[in-house]
Design a protein around this motif. Structure first.
Motif, PDB file in Angstrom:
ATOM      1  N   LEU A   1       0.829  -1.203   0.000  1.00  0.00           N
ATOM      2  CA  LEU A   1       0.000   0.000   0.000  1.00  0.00           C
ATOM      3  C   LEU A   1       0.865   1.254   0.000  1.00  0.00           C
ATOM      4  N   MET A   2       1.930   1.228   0.798  1.00  0.00           N
ATOM      5  CA  MET A   2       2.841   2.376   0.845  1.00  0.00           C
ATOM      6  C   MET A   2       3.520   2.589  -0.503  1.00  0.00           C
ATOM      7  N   ALA A   3       3.932   1.500  -1.141  1.00  0.00           N
ATOM      8  CA  ALA A   3       4.574   1.613  -2.450  1.00  0.00           C
ATOM      9  C   ALA A   3       3.594   2.138  -3.493  1.00  0.00           C
ATOM     10  N   LEU A   4       2.367   1.674  -3.430  1.00  0.00           N
ATOM     11  CA  LEU A   4       1.346   2.135  -4.377  1.00  0.00           C
ATOM     12  C   LEU A   4       1.019   3.605  -4.150  1.00  0.00           C
ATOM     13  N   ALA A   5       0.927   4.030  -2.906  1.00  0.00           N
ATOM     14  CA  ALA A   5       0.675   5.439  -2.596  1.00  0.00           C
ATOM     15  C   ALA A   5       1.839   6.311  -3.055  1.00  0.00           C
ATOM     16  N   ALA A   6       3.055   5.835  -2.849  1.00  0.00           N
ATOM     17  CA  ALA A   6       4.236   6.590  -3.284  1.00  0.00           C
ATOM     18  C   ALA A   6       4.269   6.711  -4.799  1.00  0.00           C
ATOM     19  N   SER A   7       3.972   5.629  -5.482  1.00  0.00           N
ATOM     20  CA  SER A   7       3.944   5.646  -6.940  1.00  0.00           C
ATOM     21  C   SER A   7       2.846   6.571  -7.456  1.00  0.00           C
ATOM     22  N   GLY A   8       1.678   6.502  -6.827  1.00  0.00           N
ATOM     23  CA  GLY A   8       0.569   7.367  -7.223  1.00  0.00           C
ATOM     24  C   GLY A   8       0.889   8.835  -7.008  1.00  0.00           C
ATOM     25  N   ALA A   9       1.489   9.167  -5.868  1.00  0.00           N
ATOM     26  CA  ALA A   9       1.854  10.553  -5.575  1.00  0.00           C
ATOM     27  C   ALA A   9       2.930  11.054  -6.530  1.00  0.00           C
TER      28      ALA A   9
ATOM     29  N   PHE B   1      -5.720   3.316  -8.228  1.00  0.00           N
ATOM     30  CA  PHE B   1      -4.375   3.868  -8.139  1.00  0.00           C
ATOM     31  C   PHE B   1      -3.417   3.186  -9.105  1.00  0.00           C
ATOM     32  N   GLN B   2      -3.626   1.911  -9.341  1.00  0.00           N
ATOM     33  CA  GLN B   2      -2.790   1.232 -10.325  1.00  0.00           C
ATOM     34  C   GLN B   2      -3.008   1.833 -11.702  1.00  0.00           C
ATOM     35  N   LYS B   3      -4.258   2.197 -12.017  1.00  0.00           N
ATOM     36  CA  LYS B   3      -4.538   2.866 -13.290  1.00  0.00           C
ATOM     37  C   LYS B   3      -3.888   4.244 -13.337  1.00  0.00           C
ATOM     38  N   LEU B   4      -3.952   4.968 -12.225  1.00  0.00           N
ATOM     39  CA  LEU B   4      -3.358   6.296 -12.180  1.00  0.00           C
ATOM     40  C   LEU B   4      -1.839   6.235 -12.294  1.00  0.00           C
ATOM     41  N   SER B   5      -1.242   5.223 -11.691  1.00  0.00           N
ATOM     42  CA  SER B   5       0.215   5.100 -11.717  1.00  0.00           C
ATOM     43  C   SER B   5       0.735   4.702 -13.086  1.00  0.00           C
ATOM     44  N   ALA B   6      -0.122   4.106 -13.910  1.00  0.00           N
ATOM     45  CA  ALA B   6       0.262   3.786 -15.282  1.00  0.00           C
ATOM     46  C   ALA B   6       0.139   5.062 -16.094  1.00  0.00           C
ATOM     47  N   ALA B   7       1.171   5.378 -16.842  1.00  0.00           N
ATOM     48  CA  ALA B   7       1.154   6.598 -17.646  1.00  0.00           C
ATOM     49  C   ALA B   7       0.038   6.519 -18.683  1.00  0.00           C
ATOM     50  N   PRO B   8      -0.740   7.590 -18.845  1.00  0.00           N
ATOM     51  CA  PRO B   8      -1.842   7.563 -19.801  1.00  0.00           C
ATOM     52  C   PRO B   8      -1.358   7.546 -21.240  1.00  0.00           C
ATOM     53  N   GLY B   9      -2.073   6.794 -22.070  1.00  0.00           N
ATOM     54  CA  GLY B   9      -1.811   6.811 -23.506  1.00  0.00           C
ATOM     55  C   GLY B   9      -0.441   6.316 -23.918  1.00  0.00           C
TER      56      GLY B   9
ATOM     57  N   TRP C   1       0.376  14.391  -0.789  1.00  0.00           N
ATOM     58  CA  TRP C   1      -0.494  13.553  -1.619  1.00  0.00           C
ATOM     59  C   TRP C   1      -0.263  12.072  -1.335  1.00  0.00           C
ATOM     60  N   GLN C   2       0.984  11.707  -1.051  1.00  0.00           N
ATOM     61  CA  GLN C   2       1.269  10.312  -0.720  1.00  0.00           C
ATOM     62  C   GLN C   2       0.515   9.909   0.551  1.00  0.00           C
ATOM     63  N   ALA C   3       0.540  10.765   1.551  1.00  0.00           N
ATOM     64  CA  ALA C   3      -0.166  10.470   2.807  1.00  0.00           C
ATOM     65  C   ALA C   3      -1.672  10.367   2.565  1.00  0.00           C
ATOM     66  N   ARG C   4      -2.191  11.260   1.748  1.00  0.00           N
ATOM     67  CA  ARG C   4      -3.627  11.232   1.458  1.00  0.00           C
ATOM     68  C   ARG C   4      -4.017   9.948   0.717  1.00  0.00           C
ATOM     69  N   LEU C   5      -3.218   9.581  -0.281  1.00  0.00           N
ATOM     70  CA  LEU C   5      -3.513   8.363  -1.040  1.00  0.00           C
ATOM     71  C   LEU C   5      -3.402   7.126  -0.154  1.00  0.00           C
ATOM     72  N   LEU C   6      -2.413   7.108   0.734  1.00  0.00           N
ATOM     73  CA  LEU C   6      -2.253   5.974   1.651  1.00  0.00           C
ATOM     74  C   LEU C   6      -3.463   5.846   2.579  1.00  0.00           C
ATOM     75  N   ARG C   7      -3.970   6.979   3.073  1.00  0.00           N
ATOM     76  CA  ARG C   7      -5.174   6.929   3.921  1.00  0.00           C
ATOM     77  C   ARG C   7      -6.350   6.319   3.155  1.00  0.00           C
ATOM     78  N   LEU C   8      -6.527   6.725   1.901  1.00  0.00           N
ATOM     79  CA  LEU C   8      -7.619   6.173   1.091  1.00  0.00           C
ATOM     80  C   LEU C   8      -7.460   4.668   0.906  1.00  0.00           C
ATOM     81  N   LEU C   9      -6.238   4.231   0.635  1.00  0.00           N
ATOM     82  CA  LEU C   9      -5.980   2.810   0.425  1.00  0.00           C
ATOM     83  C   LEU C   9      -6.243   1.993   1.687  1.00  0.00           C
TER      84      LEU C   9
END
Length: 144
Positions: free
Chosen positions: A5-13, A93-101, A75-83
């Protein structure tokens, strides 16, 4: 699971901050607000994203790397709270962490160095032009 979860939040942020300073921000901000404001708070999230972006851009313009890092940390802290509250955010978040297009976004930090930086996903043709130089020994001859 917490480490994931922490890694995903960090990647998302990191992705979020990178998008904030890229040309893709105009297209990405509405998508991000829709995802992060999925509980009906889309307009509030959009205002928060824009406020964070303003702070980030000002910090980077002023060379304040610590303040820029603070924006990402917030933003990382906020995303981690949501997760932690709702595991259904993981897929979002996995979709967000993938670069669009298929576009690659790189965020470069560290020491400031003068020099050329080229980032490319694919280079199909390259044309490098150099000025013509006349040889001093034989002015009739031109080197390209």
């Amino acid at each position: 699971m917490e480490a994931e979860l922490m890694a995903l939040a960090a990647s998302g942020a990191s992705t979020l901050v990178t998008l904030m300073i890229s040309d893709a921000w105009t297209q990405a901000k509405d998508r991000l607000a829709a995802v992060l404001g999925r509980t009906g708070e889309e307009e509030d999230v959009l205002r928060e994203l824009e406020a964070s972006r303003a702070v980030l851009v000002n910090a980077l313009s002023a060379g304040d790397g610590a303040r820029a890092a603070d924006v990402e940390s917030e933003w990382q802290a906020r995303l981690l709270r949501l997760l932690r509250v709702d595991s259904s955010w993981i897929g979002e978040f996995q979709k967000l962490s993938a670069a669009p297009g298929g576009t690659v976004y790189n965020h470069i930090t560290g020491r400031v160095q003068a020099g050329l930086l080229i980032q490319a996903g694919r280079i199909e043709r390259s044309n490098f032009h150099t000025p013509e130089v006349t040889c001093p020994a034989n002015s009739e001859q031109t080197v390209k």
